[in-house]
Design a protein around this motif. Sequence first.
Motif, short mmCIF file in Angstrom:
data_model
loop_
_atom_site.label_atom_id
_atom_site.label_comp_id
_atom_site.label_asym_id
_atom_site.label_seq_id
_atom_site.Cartn_x
_atom_site.Cartn_y
_atom_site.Cartn_z
N LEU A 216 0.86 -1.17 0.00
CA LEU A 216 0.00 0.00 0.00
C LEU A 216 0.90 1.23 0.00
N LEU A 277 -9.15 2.81 2.12
CA LEU A 277 -8.51 3.43 0.96
C LEU A 277 -9.18 4.75 0.63
N ASP A 281 -4.33 6.76 -2.99
CA ASP A 281 -3.69 5.53 -2.54
C ASP A 281 -3.41 4.62 -3.74
#
Length: 318
Positions: A216, A277, A281
Motif C-alpha cells: 500500500l 482506501l 492511494d
Amino acid sequence: MRFTTYAYEGVERAGVVRDGVIHPLPPGTTVLSLVEQEALHAAGGEALSAESDLTVDQVRLLPPLKPPSIRDFVGFEAHIEGVAKSLDGLEQVPEEWYRAPNFYFTNPHAAYGAHDDVPVPAGCSVLDFELEVGAVVGRAGRDLTPERAREHIVGYLVFNDWSARDLQKPEKNLGLGFSKGKDFANTLGPYLVTADEVADRRDPDGFLDLEMTVTLNGELIGRDTLANVSWTFEEMVAYAARDAWVRPGDILGSGTCGWGALAEFWGRVGERTPPPLKPGDEVTLTVERLGSVSNRIVPGRTDVYLPRARKRGRTPRP
C-alpha cells in the motif's frame, strides 16, 4: 506462456508476452476465443516465432480476457477469521465455512486492467482491496471430480476483488449475497499465465506454493502463500461443476489470502489501521510467477441513487 489483451494507438489486440515484449496475435483474435478453441499454445507458439519490438511499457494492459462469469470463493481460513471479527463481531470462523468451498458470483463486466485507476464507488467511505488468484477454465465440464477438473484449468491470473465494506455489511443482513458492495470493480491481470508455467510449484497435495504480497503506497503490508488455501483449485472447480456447467473463460477466485485485505487488519487489531482506501492511494498485488497489478484510487461519483421502499398496507386483497 503469458497472454495479454492490450490497447495500443487506439486499437485493442491480444498477444503473447515474453521477456517484456508483446508478440501480437492476428487481428480479431481474442484470448477468450483461443481458450474456447483450446488453441492457446498453438497460437502462442506461432506468435512468438515472429519478431516484435512492442513492449508492455508502451501499451495499456487490459483484463487478459472477458470472462463469461466469475465465481469468487472464500478459501483462506486466516482471512475468514479476521474478517468475521471485523464485519460480524465473531470470535471464531463460522462452522459452516468448513463444510464446503462456498462462493458467490461477482460482476464479469466490472473488470479493470493491471494499471487502471479505480474510482471510489458511490456512497462508499470504507473501500478495501482483496488479494486473490483466479483460475481460468479452459474446457467446459459438468459433474467433475477433482482429478478430472485439473484438465479443465487452462491458467491463472492475479485477481483483486475490491470491496466497499460499508455497503457490503448491510447487504449481508438480507441473506441474498453481495450486490453494490462488490459489483463495482475487480482487477484482472496482468496476464493469463498458462497452467504449465506453475506446475513445478505444485506440492504433493495439489496446492500451488506461490508467494502472494500486497503493498500500500509502496509499503509491504501483507504476505501469504497460495498453498495456505484450504481447497485446491481442482476441488473448487469440481464443487462449482456439481449439477452445473463451468464454461471456457470462467474465472474462479481463490478467496482472499491471509493478510490480504484491510478488513483483516481491522478485525485483528481492533481498529481501522491502516485506514480505508482513499483517492491517491496505490495498491499493488503481486503473485509469484503470475505478475503484479497496481491500481491507484481516484474520486468517484458524488451522487448516490438510493431509492427507499414504499411502505404498503399489510391487508391482503380479497
